[in-house]
Write an enzyme that holds these catalytic residues in place. Structure first.
Site, PDB file in Angstrom:
ATOM      1  N   LEU A   4      58.662  24.779  85.088  1.00  0.00           N
ATOM      2  CA  LEU A   4      57.977  25.356  83.917  1.00  0.00           C
ATOM      3  C   LEU A   4      58.952  25.911  82.870  1.00  0.00           C
ATOM      4  O   LEU A   4      58.567  26.734  82.042  1.00  0.00           O
ATOM      5  CB  LEU A   4      56.947  26.424  84.332  1.00  0.00           C
ATOM      6  CG  LEU A   4      55.819  25.905  85.250  1.00  0.00           C
ATOM      7  CD1 LEU A   4      54.861  27.038  85.603  1.00  0.00           C
ATOM      8  CD2 LEU A   4      55.029  24.768  84.575  1.00  0.00           C
ATOM      9  N   ASP A  38      62.413  24.067  91.257  1.00  0.00           N
ATOM     10  CA  ASP A  38      63.510  23.488  90.494  1.00  0.00           C
ATOM     11  C   ASP A  38      64.103  22.330  91.305  1.00  0.00           C
ATOM     12  O   ASP A  38      64.147  22.394  92.536  1.00  0.00           O
ATOM     13  CB  ASP A  38      64.568  24.579  90.285  1.00  0.00           C
ATOM     14  CG  ASP A  38      65.541  24.200  89.198  1.00  0.00           C
ATOM     15  OD1 ASP A  38      65.435  24.785  88.097  1.00  0.00           O
ATOM     16  OD2 ASP A  38      66.396  23.335  89.439  1.00  0.00           O
ATOM     17  N   TYR A  42      72.858  13.436  75.979  1.00  0.00           N
ATOM     18  CA  TYR A  42      71.485  13.159  76.433  1.00  0.00           C
ATOM     19  C   TYR A  42      71.333  11.690  76.818  1.00  0.00           C
ATOM     20  O   TYR A  42      70.895  11.356  77.925  1.00  0.00           O
ATOM     21  CB  TYR A  42      70.477  13.524  75.326  1.00  0.00           C
ATOM     22  CG  TYR A  42      69.126  12.909  75.558  1.00  0.00           C
ATOM     23  CD1 TYR A  42      68.291  13.385  76.570  1.00  0.00           C
ATOM     24  CD2 TYR A  42      68.686  11.823  74.802  1.00  0.00           C
ATOM     25  CE1 TYR A  42      67.068  12.802  76.817  1.00  0.00           C
ATOM     26  CE2 TYR A  42      67.462  11.235  75.043  1.00  0.00           C
ATOM     27  CZ  TYR A  42      66.653  11.730  76.052  1.00  0.00           C
ATOM     28  OH  TYR A  42      65.436  11.132  76.294  1.00  0.00           O
ATOM     29  N   PHE A  77      60.273   4.572  73.663  1.00  0.00           N
ATOM     30  CA  PHE A  77      60.615   4.719  72.247  1.00  0.00           C
ATOM     31  C   PHE A  77      60.028   6.072  71.810  1.00  0.00           C
ATOM     32  O   PHE A  77      60.167   7.030  72.559  1.00  0.00           O
ATOM     33  CB  PHE A  77      60.192   3.469  71.475  1.00  0.00           C
ATOM     34  CG  PHE A  77      61.195   2.353  71.721  1.00  0.00           C
ATOM     35  CD1 PHE A  77      61.342   1.785  72.979  1.00  0.00           C
ATOM     36  CD2 PHE A  77      62.075   1.954  70.732  1.00  0.00           C
ATOM     37  CE1 PHE A  77      62.324   0.830  73.248  1.00  0.00           C
ATOM     38  CE2 PHE A  77      63.060   0.995  70.977  1.00  0.00           C
ATOM     39  CZ  PHE A  77      63.180   0.436  72.243  1.00  0.00           C
ATOM     40  N   ARG A 106      70.779  13.450  59.589  1.00  0.00           N
ATOM     41  CA  ARG A 106      70.993  14.212  60.828  1.00  0.00           C
ATOM     42  C   ARG A 106      71.996  13.428  61.674  1.00  0.00           C
ATOM     43  O   ARG A 106      71.863  12.212  61.814  1.00  0.00           O
ATOM     44  CB  ARG A 106      69.652  14.335  61.570  1.00  0.00           C
ATOM     45  CG  ARG A 106      69.698  15.177  62.807  1.00  0.00           C
ATOM     46  CD  ARG A 106      68.300  15.401  63.382  1.00  0.00           C
ATOM     47  NE  ARG A 106      67.744  14.197  63.976  1.00  0.00           N
ATOM     48  CZ  ARG A 106      66.567  14.141  64.607  1.00  0.00           C
ATOM     49  NH1 ARG A 106      65.812  15.230  64.691  1.00  0.00           N
ATOM     50  NH2 ARG A 106      66.127  13.016  65.125  1.00  0.00           N
TER      51      ARG A 106
HETATM   52  N1  UFG Z   1      63.176  13.360  61.122  1.00  0.00           N
HETATM   53  C1  UFG Z   1      63.163  13.889  59.838  1.00  0.00           C
HETATM   54  N2  UFG Z   1      62.849  15.196  59.673  1.00  0.00           N
HETATM   55  C2  UFG Z   1      62.550  16.016  60.727  1.00  0.00           C
HETATM   56  C3  UFG Z   1      62.558  15.472  62.048  1.00  0.00           C
HETATM   57  C4  UFG Z   1      62.882  14.140  62.190  1.00  0.00           C
HETATM   58  O1  UFG Z   1      63.443  13.190  58.855  1.00  0.00           O
HETATM   59  O2  UFG Z   1      62.292  17.211  60.502  1.00  0.00           O
HETATM   60  C5  UFG Z   1      63.494  11.936  61.291  1.00  0.00           C
HETATM   61  C6  UFG Z   1      64.705  11.703  62.182  1.00  0.00           C
HETATM   62  O3  UFG Z   1      65.874  11.747  61.410  1.00  0.00           O
HETATM   63  C7  UFG Z   1      64.387  10.316  62.742  1.00  0.00           C
HETATM   64  C8  UFG Z   1      62.853  10.284  62.822  1.00  0.00           C
HETATM   65  O4  UFG Z   1      62.405  11.326  61.965  1.00  0.00           O
HETATM   66  O5  UFG Z   1      64.804   9.335  61.856  1.00  0.00           O
HETATM   67  C9  UFG Z   1      62.328  10.531  64.211  1.00  0.00           C
HETATM   68  O6  UFG Z   1      62.939  11.692  64.728  1.00  0.00           O
HETATM   69  P1  UFG Z   1      62.480  12.413  66.085  1.00  0.00           P
HETATM   70  O7  UFG Z   1      63.357  13.605  66.255  1.00  0.00           O
HETATM   71  O8  UFG Z   1      61.007  12.614  66.063  1.00  0.00           O
HETATM   72  O9  UFG Z   1      62.776  11.331  67.204  1.00  0.00           O
HETATM   73  P2  UFG Z   1      64.127  10.564  67.549  1.00  0.00           P
HETATM   74  O10 UFG Z   1      63.924   9.142  67.157  1.00  0.00           O
HETATM   75  O11 UFG Z   1      65.327  11.233  67.031  1.00  0.00           O
HETATM   76  O12 UFG Z   1      64.228  10.761  69.108  1.00  0.00           O
HETATM   77  C10 UFG Z   1      63.166  10.462  69.986  1.00  0.00           C
HETATM   78  C11 UFG Z   1      63.223  11.382  71.200  1.00  0.00           C
HETATM   79  C12 UFG Z   1      64.471  11.138  71.997  1.00  0.00           C
HETATM   80  C13 UFG Z   1      64.613   9.710  72.307  1.00  0.00           C
HETATM   81  C14 UFG Z   1      64.499   8.864  71.077  1.00  0.00           C
HETATM   82  C15 UFG Z   1      64.493   7.416  71.437  1.00  0.00           C
HETATM   83  O13 UFG Z   1      63.202  12.715  70.781  1.00  0.00           O
HETATM   84  O14 UFG Z   1      64.380  11.861  73.195  1.00  0.00           O
HETATM   85  O15 UFG Z   1      63.282   9.166  70.391  1.00  0.00           O
HETATM   86  O16 UFG Z   1      64.123   6.636  70.370  1.00  0.00           O
HETATM   87  F1  UFG Z   1      65.805   9.480  72.882  1.00  0.00           F
END
Ligand code: UFG
Length: 326
Positions: A33, A50, A139, A167, A279
Site C-alpha cells: 500500500l 512487502d 526505470y 504502452f 521533458r
Molecule cells: N506530457 C506533457 N505534459 C504533462 C505530462 C505529460 O506534455 O504535464 C507529455 C509527455 O511529455 C509525453 C506524453 O505527454 O509526451 C505522455 O506522458 P506520460 O507521462 O503520460 O506517459 P509516458 O509516455 O511518459 O510514460 C508512460 C508510463 C511509463 C511507461 C511509458 C511507456 O508512465 O511508465 O508510458 O510508454 F514506461
C-alpha cells in the site's frame, strides 16, 4: 485459478484483479500500500505485505495454494528513477528476484510480468516485440532486467511466463468508481483533466518541436480495462516451461495536443495550455504493433478511440477529485 497479484491495489493491478474476479478466478492481492489503494479492491482479498518480506510472501503463497503470480508491483516514474536509481533497482529488480525465489521454493510455476514500452528504442514505425531495445532510464532498465531474470528462470527451472509490455495505460472504470490516483501525478490525461477541475491553472505541453505532424509527442493510449482483459487471456494461455512476450497497445497514436483537444470536447470547455521545454527522456513516438496479442490470444480492445478513454477518466476524476480519499 488461484492467483497472487503483487501490487494488485495499484491502478493497473486493481483493474486486472476486478477482471479476474469477474471471470471466476480466486485472487489474493499482496501489496504494501505504498502506492496502491485499499479502496480499489475487496478488503477480504488483501494481504498487506512487502516483497522484501520473504517469509510472509512464502507463507502467503503456501497458505493460499497459489498457482500463478501476476507481478504488477513496481515503482513507475521514469524521471524519478533517474534521481533515485537505488530505490528503483531495489524495489523493481531485487524484490522481483525475491519473488521468483519464493515462487520456486513453493512450486508456483507461472508468472505474468508487467513490463513497459519504455524498453524499446524510439522508432518512427509501430514497435513490435522484436524491435530494437534501449532501456535508457533506471526505470526502463529495471523492467528489462526483470524480463531477463524471468526468462533465465524459465530456461533453468521451467517457469512458465508471459511478459506484457504496456504502452500508455489510461482511462477508468466506466462507472467512475475506480481510476488513476498517483501521488504525485505525472501522467498526461489526469493532469489535463485537473485544469477543468480547477486543480491546475494550465497544462504544460513538454515540447512542440518534435518530428511529428503537430510537433508534440505521440503515444498509444490504451484503456486500463483492455489491459486487464489482456492479463486474463494471458494467464489462461501461460504454460509451464514456456514463455511469451506481448505488446499491449491499440496500434494507434495520439499527440499531446490531440489529447488536450479531445479532453476539451469531452468536458465542453477550453483547457488553458502552455508550451514549455521538452521533458528529459521523452521519445517523439511510441506506438504499439500489437498484432501478436490479437492473433495469438484473440484480444481486441473495447475502447477503440481516445474520446471514450478520456470520457471514462473524466467521470472518475469528477466523482473523485482527490482520488480514493474523496
Ligand atoms: N506530457 C506533457 N505534459 C504533462 C505530462 C505529460 O506534455 O504535464 C507529455 C509527455 O511529455 C509525453 C506524453 O505527454 O509526451 C505522455 O506522458 P506520460 O507521462 O503520460 O506517459 P509516458 O509516455 O511518459 O510514460 C508512460 C508510463 C511509463 C511507461 C511509458 C511507456 O508512465 O511508465 O508510458 O510508454 F514506461
Amino acid at each position: 485459478m488461484r492467483i497472487l497479484a503483487t501490487g494488485g491495489a495499484g491502478y493497473v493491478g486493481s483493474a486486472a484483479v476486478r477482471c479476474l474476479l469477474a471471470n471466476g478466478h480466486d485472487v489474493t492481492v499482496y501489496d504494501n500500500l505504498s502506492k496502491g489503494h485499499r479502496q480499489s479492491i475487496p478488503s477480504n482479498i488483501l494481504v498487506e505485505g512487502d516483497l522484501a518480506e520473504r517469509e510472509k510472501l512464502t507463507a502467503t503463497m503456501k497458505d493460499r495454494q497459489i498457482e500463478a503470480v501476476m507481478h504488477f508491483a513496481s515503482w513507475i516514474a521514469v524521471g524519478e528513477s533517474v534521481e533515485m536509481p537505488r530505490e528503483y533497482y531495489r524495489n523493481n529488480i531485487v524484490n522481483s528476484q525475491t519473488l521468483l525465489e519464493c515462487m520456486q521454493d513453493t512450486q508456483v510455476g507461472k508468472i505474468l510480468f508487467s513490463s513497459t514500452a519504455a524498453v524499446y528504442a524510439p522508432s518512427e514505425e509501430p514497435l513490435n516485440e522484436d524491435s530494437p531495445k534501449n532501456p535508457d532510464s533506471p526505470y526502463a532498465f529495471s523492467k528489462f532486467a526483470v524480463e531477463r531474470l524471468i526468462q533465465d528462470f524459465s530456461r533453468a527451472y521451467g517457469l512458465g511466463y508471459t511478459i506484457l509490455r504496456y504502452f500508455n495505460a489510461s482511462g477508468a472504470d466506466p462507472e467512475g468508481k475506480f481510476g488513476e490516483a498517483h501521488e504525485p501525478e505525472t501522467h498526461l490525461i489526469p493532469l489535463v483533466l485537473q485544469v477543468p477541475l480547477g486543480k491546475r491553472k494550465e497544462i504544460y505541453v513538454f515540447g512542440d518541436n518534435y518530428d511529428t505532424p503537430d510537433g508534440t509527442c505521440i503515444r498509444d493510449y490504451i484503456h486500463v480495462d483492455d489491459l486487464a482483459d489482456a492479463h486474463r487471456r494471458a494467464i489462461d494461455a501461460t504454460e509451464s516451461g514456456k514463455g511469451a512476450t506481448y505488446n499491449i497497445g491499440t496500434g494507434k497514436g495520439n499527440s499531446v495536443l490531440e489529447v488536450i483537444r479531445t479532453a476539451e470536447k469531452v468536458v465542453g470547455k477550453e483547457i488553458a495550455t502552455k508550451i514549455v521545454d521538452r521533458r528529459a527522456g521523452d521519445s517523439a513516438r511510441l506506438v504499439a504493433g500489437a498484432e501478436r496479442l490479437r492473433t495469438e490470444l484473440g484480444w481486441q480492445p473495447k475502447y477503440e478511440n481516445l474520446e471514450q478513454i478520456v470520457e471514462s477518466a473524466w467521470k472518475w476524476h469528477q466523482n473523485h477529485p482527490r482520488g480514493y480519499g474523496s
